[in-house]
Scaffold this active site. Structure first.
Site, short mmCIF file in Angstrom:
data_model
loop_
_atom_site.label_atom_id
_atom_site.label_comp_id
_atom_site.label_asym_id
_atom_site.label_seq_id
_atom_site.Cartn_x
_atom_site.Cartn_y
_atom_site.Cartn_z
N LYS A 44 -12.68 -5.89 -11.26
CA LYS A 44 -12.64 -4.67 -10.46
C LYS A 44 -12.96 -5.00 -9.01
O LYS A 44 -13.85 -5.82 -8.74
CB LYS A 44 -13.66 -3.66 -11.00
CG LYS A 44 -13.88 -2.42 -10.13
CD LYS A 44 -12.67 -1.51 -10.08
CE LYS A 44 -12.86 -0.35 -9.10
NZ LYS A 44 -11.64 0.49 -8.98
N CYS A 131 -7.08 0.40 -1.20
CA CYS A 131 -7.68 1.47 -2.00
C CYS A 131 -7.43 2.81 -1.32
O CYS A 131 -7.82 3.00 -0.17
CB CYS A 131 -9.18 1.29 -2.18
SG CYS A 131 -9.87 2.73 -3.06
N GLY A 223 1.99 3.96 -12.96
CA GLY A 223 2.81 4.08 -14.17
C GLY A 223 4.29 4.20 -13.87
O GLY A 223 4.76 3.93 -12.75
N GLY A 250 3.25 -2.17 -11.23
CA GLY A 250 3.75 -0.80 -11.08
C GLY A 250 4.83 -0.50 -12.09
O GLY A 250 5.91 -1.07 -12.04
N THR A 273 -1.72 1.26 -15.64
CA THR A 273 -1.72 2.49 -16.46
C THR A 273 -1.50 2.20 -17.94
O THR A 273 -2.22 2.74 -18.80
CB THR A 273 -0.63 3.46 -15.95
OG1 THR A 273 -0.93 3.83 -14.60
CG2 THR A 273 -0.58 4.72 -16.81
O1 RRO Z 1 -11.33 2.67 -7.32
C1 RRO Z 1 -10.29 3.29 -6.96
O2 RRO Z 1 -10.28 4.51 -6.74
C2 RRO Z 1 -9.02 2.59 -6.75
C3 RRO Z 1 -8.89 1.44 -6.02
BR1 RRO Z 1 -10.36 0.50 -5.34
C4 RRO Z 1 -7.60 0.91 -5.77
O3 RRO Z 1 -7.40 -0.12 -5.10
N1 RRO Z 1 -6.54 1.57 -6.27
C5 RRO Z 1 -6.68 2.70 -7.02
O4 RRO Z 1 -5.68 3.27 -7.45
N2 RRO Z 1 -7.93 3.20 -7.24
#
Ligand code: RRO
Length: 312
Positions: A44, A131, A223, A250, A273
């Site tokens: 993560k 993000c 997705g 993707g 997803t």
């Molecule tokens: O943690 C998130 O909300 C998140 C991150 Br860091 C990202 O790079 N891409 C995403 O879809 N969610």
């Protein structure tokens, strides 16, 4: 068929692994990835400090298998947790470890990169420039000057091959501008396309409510609905970044979409997803489906068709 690949100089027994964010926040998640038939694993996205992220509900699949929406808000255990994990990781296993870093500032990314570099580990860094879900923090991938400044500091610091996670781009001028920046950095070995399509809105027809709580319901889309945007980004950068590799992510729900990502130019393929919805068994299924497709088409290796999409 042989679905092994090499990414950033590291051998993967197969091209499939998790998209950062899914099944990779805690040691328990990462154990499931190690035990799966994935060809690698990535953690993560980490920040300097631990984060709880946004209030729930903050992820939901969307109806009819079209995809998902999330606004997790970068929940993670803090980079020292992933550094300790990386120090303990069994690098004799055939499955390489990738580490995603998503500092909230350049100083934060410098601090985290230095810590990993100083540890001299064989894991590979993927810097997240995309993000979409931290309130008040725009996606750096859409600010070419900020990205160039960040890379000009981080690339020499990291020294060895590394990657970056990009947001989807939607204009040819933006593909050209982004590629011109990336081509300035020799040890930038791969770009991972794409992060979620930022700031979609999903509404329940009956209750007339947004499906997730953070940001008035706005969140990143993933997705099947983003497959074609992902393929375009993979192929656009495959064409523009000679000597670099593309990680496709993707819309992979079966071997067919993994095959299309490779045709577009991907050297490895991440699953987000569908991993979240199906669990880690997804890797064995999609690996088998892709292998069967290759046999049916007469392809023995990924190189036989990588980047060979035909234009009209
Ligand atoms: O943690 C998130 O909300 C998140 C991150 Br860091 C990202 O790079 N891409 C995403 O879809 N969610």
């Amino acid at each position: 068929a042989d679905i092994s690949t090499t990414l950033a100089g590291v051998k993967l027994p197969n091209l499939l692994f998790n998209a950062s964010g899914v099944c990779c926040q805690t040691e328990a998640d990462l154990k499931l990835m190690v035990e799966s038939e994935s060809g690698a694993l990535i953690t993560k996205s980490a920040t300097v400090e631990q984060r709880d992220g946004n209030p729930a509900p903050r992820y939901t699949p969307l109806p009819n298998g079209i995809g998902s929406i999330n606004s997790m808000g970068l929940p993670n255990e803090g980079y020292e947790y992933y550094l300790e994990y990386a120090k303990k990781y069994d690098y004799n296993s055939e499955k390489p470890l990738f580490i995603s870093l998503s500092g909230l500032s350049l100083d934060d990314n410098v601090k985290m990169c230095k810590a990993f570099v100083d540890a001299k580990l064989p894991c590979v860094l993927e810097i997240n420039y995309s993000c979409p879900n931290v309130p008040g923090k725009p996606q750096m991938g859409y600010d070419m000057e900020a990205m160039e400044k960040s890379l000009s500091v981080l690339a020499p610091l990291i020294k060895k091959p590394f990657g970056i996670k990009l947001p989807p781009y939607f204009d040819i001028a933006h593909f050209d501008q982004a590629a011109a920046v990336f081509n300035k950095f020799d040890n930038l070995a791969f770009v991972t396309c794409i992060n979620s399509v930022g700031n979609g809105l999903a509404i329940d027809f009956v209750t007339e409510q947004a499906l997730i709580k953070p940001k008035d319901g706005f969140g990143g889309l993933g997705g099947l609905m983003v497959l074609n945007t992902a393929l375009a980004n993979v192929n656009a950068f495959h064409r523009r970044l000679p000597g670099k590799q593309i990680v496709g992510v993707g819309g992979v729900v079966s071997g067919k979409e993994a095959f299309l990502h490779v045709l577009a130019g991907a050297s490895a393929v991440q699953i987000g997803t569908m991993l979240k919805e199906e669990g880690p068994g997804v890797f064995a299924r999609i690996a088998k489906e892709l292998s069967d497709i290759m046999v049916a088409k007469g392809y023995k290796t990924l190189e036989d068709f990588r980047g060979k999409v035909k234009t009209l």
